[in-house]
Motif scaffolding. Structure first.
Motif, PDB file in Angstrom:
ATOM      1  N   ALA A  43      11.078  51.378 -35.792  1.00 29.72           N
ATOM      2  CA  ALA A  43      10.154  50.114 -35.835  1.00 29.72           C
ATOM      3  C   ALA A  43      10.587  49.299 -36.887  1.00 29.72           C
ATOM      4  CB  ALA A  43       8.865  50.719 -36.025  1.00 29.72           C
ATOM      5  N   ALA A  44      10.779  49.925 -38.345  1.00 25.93           N
ATOM      6  CA  ALA A  44      11.585  49.084 -39.230  1.00 25.93           C
ATOM      7  C   ALA A  44      12.852  48.808 -39.040  1.00 25.93           C
ATOM      8  CB  ALA A  44      11.379  50.262 -40.510  1.00 25.93           C
ATOM      9  N   GLY A  45      13.485  49.230 -38.544  1.00 28.02           N
ATOM     10  CA  GLY A  45      14.774  48.682 -38.115  1.00 28.02           C
ATOM     11  C   GLY A  45      14.793  47.445 -37.215  1.00 28.02           C
ATOM     12  N   PHE A  46      13.758  47.362 -36.198  1.00 29.51           N
ATOM     13  CA  PHE A  46      13.696  46.185 -35.246  1.00 29.51           C
ATOM     14  C   PHE A  46      13.058  45.297 -35.993  1.00 29.51           C
ATOM     15  CE2 PHE A  46      13.787  49.543 -31.841  1.00 29.51           C
ATOM     16  CZ  PHE A  46      15.031  48.894 -30.913  1.00 29.51           C
ATOM     17  N   ALA A  47      12.163  45.399 -37.099  1.00 27.26           N
ATOM     18  CA  ALA A  47      11.605  44.433 -37.748  1.00 27.26           C
ATOM     19  C   ALA A  47      12.609  43.716 -38.737  1.00 27.26           C
ATOM     20  CB  ALA A  47      10.378  45.071 -38.690  1.00 27.26           C
ATOM     21  N   LEU A  48      13.406  44.568 -39.454  1.00 31.37           N
ATOM     22  CA  LEU A  48      14.706  43.891 -40.116  1.00 31.37           C
ATOM     23  C   LEU A  48      15.342  43.038 -39.382  1.00 31.37           C
ATOM     24  CD1 LEU A  48      15.461  46.764 -42.621  1.00 31.37           C
ATOM     25  CD2 LEU A  48      14.271  44.563 -43.004  1.00 31.37           C
ATOM     26  N   LEU A  49      15.795  43.583 -37.919  1.00 28.01           N
ATOM     27  CA  LEU A  49      16.606  42.831 -37.133  1.00 28.01           C
ATOM     28  C   LEU A  49      15.927  41.276 -36.725  1.00 28.01           C
ATOM     29  CD1 LEU A  49      18.031  45.447 -34.648  1.00 28.01           C
ATOM     30  CD2 LEU A  49      19.363  44.002 -36.474  1.00 28.01           C
ATOM     31  N   GLY A  50      14.541  41.422 -36.474  1.00 30.38           N
ATOM     32  CA  GLY A  50      13.774  40.259 -36.119  1.00 30.38           C
ATOM     33  C   GLY A  50      13.908  39.042 -37.168  1.00 30.38           C
ATOM     34  N   VAL A  51      13.711  39.611 -38.677  1.00 30.81           N
ATOM     35  CA  VAL A  51      13.537  38.824 -39.728  1.00 30.81           C
ATOM     36  C   VAL A  51      15.108  38.143 -39.991  1.00 30.81           C
ATOM     37  CG1 VAL A  51      13.671  38.677 -42.370  1.00 30.81           C
ATOM     38  CG2 VAL A  51      11.841  40.312 -41.016  1.00 30.81           C
ATOM     39  N   ALA A  52      16.028  38.894 -39.681  1.00 37.89           N
ATOM     40  CA  ALA A  52      17.362  38.356 -39.723  1.00 37.89           C
ATOM     41  C   ALA A  52      17.778  37.462 -38.751  1.00 37.89           C
ATOM     42  CB  ALA A  52      18.488  39.701 -39.466  1.00 37.89           C
ATOM     43  N   ALA A  53      17.206  37.735 -37.458  1.00 34.02           N
ATOM     44  CA  ALA A  53      17.402  36.765 -36.349  1.00 34.02           C
ATOM     45  C   ALA A  53      16.568  35.136 -36.670  1.00 34.02           C
ATOM     46  CB  ALA A  53      16.803  37.326 -35.087  1.00 34.02           C
ATOM     47  N   VAL A  54      15.408  35.339 -37.437  1.00 32.14           N
ATOM     48  CA  VAL A  54      14.692  34.214 -37.544  1.00 32.14           C
ATOM     49  C   VAL A  54      15.519  33.569 -38.850  1.00 32.14           C
ATOM     50  CG1 VAL A  54      12.643  33.467 -38.918  1.00 32.14           C
ATOM     51  CG2 VAL A  54      12.620  34.927 -37.187  1.00 32.14           C
ATOM     52  N   ALA A  55      16.026  34.257 -39.753  1.00 31.15           N
ATOM     53  CA  ALA A  55      16.754  33.540 -40.800  1.00 31.15           C
ATOM     54  C   ALA A  55      17.997  32.807 -40.550  1.00 31.15           C
ATOM     55  CB  ALA A  55      17.242  34.801 -42.099  1.00 31.15           C
ATOM     56  N   LEU A  56      18.742  33.372 -39.339  1.00 35.11           N
ATOM     57  CA  LEU A  56      19.963  32.858 -38.895  1.00 35.11           C
ATOM     58  C   LEU A  56      19.617  31.543 -37.817  1.00 35.11           C
ATOM     59  CD1 LEU A  56      22.805  33.243 -38.015  1.00 35.11           C
ATOM     60  CD2 LEU A  56      22.278  34.325 -36.047  1.00 35.11           C
ATOM     61  N   VAL A  57      18.320  31.580 -37.348  1.00 30.71           N
ATOM     62  CA  VAL A  57      18.132  30.582 -36.643  1.00 30.71           C
ATOM     63  C   VAL A  57      17.654  29.453 -37.615  1.00 30.71           C
ATOM     64  CG1 VAL A  57      16.300  29.209 -35.280  1.00 30.71           C
ATOM     65  CG2 VAL A  57      17.230  31.579 -34.462  1.00 30.71           C
ATOM     66  N   ILE A  58      17.004  29.749 -38.613  1.00 30.89           N
ATOM     67  CA  ILE A  58      16.673  28.561 -39.844  1.00 30.89           C
ATOM     68  C   ILE A  58      18.068  27.873 -40.401  1.00 30.89           C
ATOM     69  CG2 ILE A  58      15.572  28.272 -41.810  1.00 30.89           C
ATOM     70  CD1 ILE A  58      13.489  30.183 -41.037  1.00 30.89           C
ATOM     71  N   GLY A  59      18.870  28.982 -40.761  1.00 32.24           N
ATOM     72  CA  GLY A  59      20.193  28.408 -41.242  1.00 32.24           C
ATOM     73  C   GLY A  59      21.025  27.443 -40.382  1.00 32.24           C
ATOM     74  N   VAL A  60      21.214  27.775 -39.141  1.00 31.67           N
ATOM     75  CA  VAL A  60      21.862  26.913 -38.028  1.00 31.67           C
ATOM     76  C   VAL A  60      21.110  25.582 -37.939  1.00 31.67           C
ATOM     77  CG1 VAL A  60      22.411  26.648 -35.577  1.00 31.67           C
ATOM     78  CG2 VAL A  60      22.580  28.971 -36.942  1.00 31.67           C
ATOM     79  N   VAL A  61      19.909  25.633 -37.922  1.00 34.12           N
ATOM     80  CA  VAL A  61      19.166  24.348 -37.734  1.00 34.12           C
ATOM     81  C   VAL A  61      19.491  23.444 -39.260  1.00 34.12           C
ATOM     82  CG1 VAL A  61      16.790  23.282 -37.654  1.00 34.12           C
ATOM     83  CG2 VAL A  61      17.410  25.238 -36.198  1.00 34.12           C
ATOM     84  N   SER A  62      19.358  24.196 -40.376  1.00 29.10           N
ATOM     85  CA  SER A  62      19.492  23.489 -41.664  1.00 29.10           C
ATOM     86  C   SER A  62      20.806  22.917 -41.708  1.00 29.10           C
ATOM     87  CB  SER A  62      19.313  24.472 -42.774  1.00 29.10           C
ATOM     88  OG  SER A  62      18.059  24.939 -42.722  1.00 29.10           O
ATOM     89  N   LEU A  63      21.967  23.780 -40.864  1.00 30.78           N
ATOM     90  CA  LEU A  63      23.174  23.168 -41.087  1.00 30.78           C
ATOM     91  C   LEU A  63      23.514  22.012 -39.984  1.00 30.78           C
ATOM     92  CD1 LEU A  63      26.267  23.887 -42.044  1.00 30.78           C
ATOM     93  CD2 LEU A  63      26.462  25.327 -40.027  1.00 30.78           C
ATOM     94  N   PHE A  64      23.126  22.106 -38.764  1.00 32.93           N
ATOM     95  CA  PHE A  64      23.454  20.920 -37.872  1.00 32.93           C
ATOM     96  C   PHE A  64      22.251  19.898 -37.763  1.00 32.93           C
ATOM     97  CE2 PHE A  64      26.099  24.713 -36.578  1.00 32.93           C
ATOM     98  CZ  PHE A  64      27.193  24.298 -36.306  1.00 32.93           C
ATOM     99  N   GLY A  65      21.042  20.339 -38.377  1.00 33.81           N
ATOM    100  CA  GLY A  65      20.127  19.355 -38.125  1.00 33.81           C
ATOM    101  C   GLY A  65      19.800  18.455 -39.344  1.00 33.81           C
ATOM    102  N   GLY A  66      20.707  18.417 -40.108  1.00 34.89           N
ATOM    103  CA  GLY A  66      20.531  17.775 -41.551  1.00 34.89           C
ATOM    104  C   GLY A  66      20.432  16.121 -41.194  1.00 34.89           C
ATOM    105  N   GLY A  67      20.016  15.489 -42.313  1.00 36.90           N
ATOM    106  CA  GLY A  67      19.841  14.304 -42.302  1.00 36.90           C
ATOM    107  C   GLY A  67      20.932  13.201 -42.128  1.00 36.90           C
ATOM    108  N   SER A  68      20.990  12.022 -42.481  1.00 38.75           N
ATOM    109  CA  SER A  68      22.078  11.006 -42.047  1.00 38.75           C
ATOM    110  C   SER A  68      23.349  11.486 -42.953  1.00 38.75           C
ATOM    111  CB  SER A  68      21.382   9.733 -42.082  1.00 38.75           C
ATOM    112  OG  SER A  68      22.489   8.570 -42.094  1.00 38.75           O
TER     113      SER A  68
END
Length: 199
Positions: free
Chosen positions: A15-40
């Motif tokens: 259960a702890a392992g799956f929770a850590l994987l979930g947190v890592a996936a959310v962090a990855l999505v936020i990182g990708v959005v920040s990288l490609f969704g930047g401003g002008s």
């Protein structure tokens, strides 16, 4: 005979392992959005206080609006001086409609593409227009690449001709750019296509 409880210590670990994987996936999505969704791009500075925002997004595909917008006190456009191209590299101007004066063009980037205003400026010059300045438009999001003019001036015919060459929308100036210097204003967005190849 083993009891059923002997396998239970691994369940909290799973259960702890799956929770850590979930947190890592959310962090990855936020990182990708920040990288490609930047401003002008082009290092867009913040909008000046008191400046107007971009025009409301229009779903109409009409070439111009019949309403003239009101003026504002300041413009959220940041510009850089545009160097004049050497005389030897300037192509001869294309044939224009009789009586159409080519007003100077100011090119502003409102996209996430770095250097798009410079690229568009090169194409504007290649089609015989003078580029007065380039920079960024940070006053809001422009829905599509558009050429703007002051109604009732010679800029209107020039803007329509330039918009035809660049396959862009043409509209009267809106509040956020009313106070900008005279001349045609080209604001390029992510959908900028450039000059038509079928001349």
């Amino acid at each position: 005979m083993t009891s059923p409880e002997s396998a239970s210590p691994s369940r909290p670990a799973k259960a702890a392992g799956f929770a850590l994987l979930g947190v890592a996936a959310v962090a990855l999505v936020i990182g990708v959005v920040s990288l490609f969704g930047g401003g002008s791009s082009d290092d867009t500075p913040p909008v000046a206080e008191g400046s107007s925002t971009a025009p409301p997004a229009s779903t109409s595909s009409s070439a111009s609006s019949s309403e003239a917008p009101a003026s504002t006190s300041s413009s959220p456009v940041t510009t850089t001086a545009s160097p004049t191209a050497p005389a030897s590299s300037v192509p001869p101007p294309p044939v224009t409609q009789p009586g159409v004066t080519k007003a100077p063009v100011r090119v502003y980037n409102n996209s996430t593409i770095t250097g798009l205003a410079s690229k568009a400026s090169d194409e504007v010059r290649a089609n015989g227009w003078e580029v007065a300045e380039t920079g960024n438009y940070a006053g809001g999001t422009i829905p599509t690449t558009t050429v703007y003019y002051r109604p009732g001036t010679e800029e209107e015919a020039a803007a329509k001709e330039l918009a035809s060459v660049l396959r862009a929308r043409v509209e009267p100036r809106f509040d956020g750019i009313q106070a900008a210097a005279s001349g045609v204003i080209l604001i390029v967005t992510n959908d900028y296509q450039g000059a038509s190849k079928n001349k």
